[in-house]
Design a protein around this motif. Structure first.
Motif, PDB file in Angstrom:
ATOM      1  N   GLU A  51       4.577  51.090 -12.277  1.00  0.00           N
ATOM      2  CA  GLU A  51       5.610  49.927 -12.879  1.00  0.00           C
ATOM      3  C   GLU A  51       5.109  49.762 -14.274  1.00  0.00           C
ATOM      4  O   GLU A  51       5.733  49.921 -15.123  1.00  0.00           O
ATOM      5  CB  GLU A  51       5.448  48.596 -11.631  1.00  0.00           C
ATOM      6  CG  GLU A  51       6.206  47.641 -12.503  1.00  0.00           C
ATOM      7  CD  GLU A  51       6.192  46.276 -11.407  1.00  0.00           C
ATOM      8  OE1 GLU A  51       5.690  44.907 -12.332  1.00  0.00           O
ATOM      9  OE2 GLU A  51       6.707  46.418 -10.056  1.00  0.00           O
ATOM     10  N   ARG A  52       3.649  49.535 -14.013  1.00  0.00           N
ATOM     11  CA  ARG A  52       3.185  49.598 -16.123  1.00  0.00           C
ATOM     12  C   ARG A  52       3.711  50.391 -17.057  1.00  0.00           C
ATOM     13  O   ARG A  52       4.424  49.955 -18.015  1.00  0.00           O
ATOM     14  CB  ARG A  52       1.575  49.103 -15.386  1.00  0.00           C
ATOM     15  CG  ARG A  52       0.778  49.075 -16.767  1.00  0.00           C
ATOM     16  CD  ARG A  52      -0.714  48.821 -17.065  1.00  0.00           C
ATOM     17  NE  ARG A  52      -1.022  50.336 -16.193  1.00  0.00           N
ATOM     18  CZ  ARG A  52      -1.456  51.346 -16.347  1.00  0.00           C
ATOM     19  NH1 ARG A  52      -0.735  51.876 -17.762  1.00  0.00           N
ATOM     20  NH2 ARG A  52      -1.721  52.343 -15.390  1.00  0.00           N
ATOM     21  N   ALA A  54       6.352  52.366 -16.172  1.00  0.00           N
ATOM     22  CA  ALA A  54       7.605  52.345 -16.353  1.00  0.00           C
ATOM     23  C   ALA A  54       8.132  51.369 -17.462  1.00  0.00           C
ATOM     24  O   ALA A  54       9.369  51.216 -17.547  1.00  0.00           O
ATOM     25  CB  ALA A  54       8.683  52.555 -15.331  1.00  0.00           C
ATOM     26  N   ASN A  55       7.248  50.096 -17.842  1.00  0.00           N
ATOM     27  CA  ASN A  55       7.821  49.884 -18.595  1.00  0.00           C
ATOM     28  C   ASN A  55       7.165  50.028 -19.720  1.00  0.00           C
ATOM     29  O   ASN A  55       7.232  48.590 -20.690  1.00  0.00           O
ATOM     30  CB  ASN A  55       8.130  47.822 -17.947  1.00  0.00           C
ATOM     31  CG  ASN A  55       8.320  47.656 -16.973  1.00  0.00           C
ATOM     32  OD1 ASN A  55       9.695  48.321 -16.660  1.00  0.00           O
ATOM     33  ND2 ASN A  55       7.729  47.191 -15.900  1.00  0.00           N
ATOM     34  N   ASP A  56       5.820  50.372 -19.873  1.00  0.00           N
ATOM     35  CA  ASP A  56       5.033  50.578 -21.662  1.00  0.00           C
ATOM     36  C   ASP A  56       6.048  51.065 -22.189  1.00  0.00           C
ATOM     37  O   ASP A  56       6.815  52.406 -22.162  1.00  0.00           O
ATOM     38  CB  ASP A  56       4.357  51.937 -21.298  1.00  0.00           C
ATOM     39  CG  ASP A  56       3.246  52.364 -22.184  1.00  0.00           C
ATOM     40  OD1 ASP A  56       3.495  52.431 -23.215  1.00  0.00           O
ATOM     41  OD2 ASP A  56       2.402  50.638 -22.524  1.00  0.00           O
ATOM     42  N   PRO A  57       6.323  50.540 -23.947  1.00  0.00           N
ATOM     43  CA  PRO A  57       7.083  51.107 -24.744  1.00  0.00           C
ATOM     44  C   PRO A  57       6.945  52.507 -24.874  1.00  0.00           C
ATOM     45  O   PRO A  57       8.039  53.222 -25.419  1.00  0.00           O
ATOM     46  CB  PRO A  57       7.054  49.966 -25.782  1.00  0.00           C
ATOM     47  CG  PRO A  57       6.955  48.558 -24.965  1.00  0.00           C
ATOM     48  CD  PRO A  57       5.972  49.343 -23.627  1.00  0.00           C
ATOM     49  N   LEU A  60       8.178  55.160 -22.510  1.00  0.00           N
ATOM     50  CA  LEU A  60       9.653  55.312 -23.001  1.00  0.00           C
ATOM     51  C   LEU A  60       9.718  55.361 -24.103  1.00  0.00           C
ATOM     52  O   LEU A  60      10.703  56.708 -23.930  1.00  0.00           O
ATOM     53  CB  LEU A  60      10.357  53.494 -22.488  1.00  0.00           C
ATOM     54  CG  LEU A  60      10.068  52.900 -21.354  1.00  0.00           C
ATOM     55  CD1 LEU A  60      10.552  51.803 -21.207  1.00  0.00           C
ATOM     56  CD2 LEU A  60      10.326  53.826 -20.128  1.00  0.00           C
TER      57      LEU A  60
END
Length: 76
Positions: A51-52, A54-57, A60
């Motif tokens: 989750e961390r 998947a949300n790391d700019p 990404l």
């Protein structure tokens, strides 16, 4: 090998009784429970890490760059 003494409540005692009703030893049931708890902890940590990430700019952006490099039409 270490020895463990545990006080259990009546609900836990009932569950333990069910788990040992077909001949499994209390020791085996408790060992398995500790192993299962360890696996659940590992899975929860893996989920939190995913989750961390998947949300790391930065991650990404890197994923989008890789998709663009390989010609993925859906890359943003």
């Amino acid at each position: 090998m270490a020895m463990l003494t545990v006080e259990i409540d009546s609900d836990t005692e009932r569950i333990l009784s069910e788990l040992t009703s077909e001949g499994r030893s209390t020791t085996d049931v408790i060992r398995e429970a500790i192993h299962v708890a360890g696996r659940l902890r590992w899975l929860e940590q893996a989920r939190a890490d995913a989750e961390r990430l998947a949300n790391d700019p930065d991650d990404l952006a890197e994923i989008r760059a890789i998709h663009r490099e390989f010609g993925d039409a859906d890359a943003g």
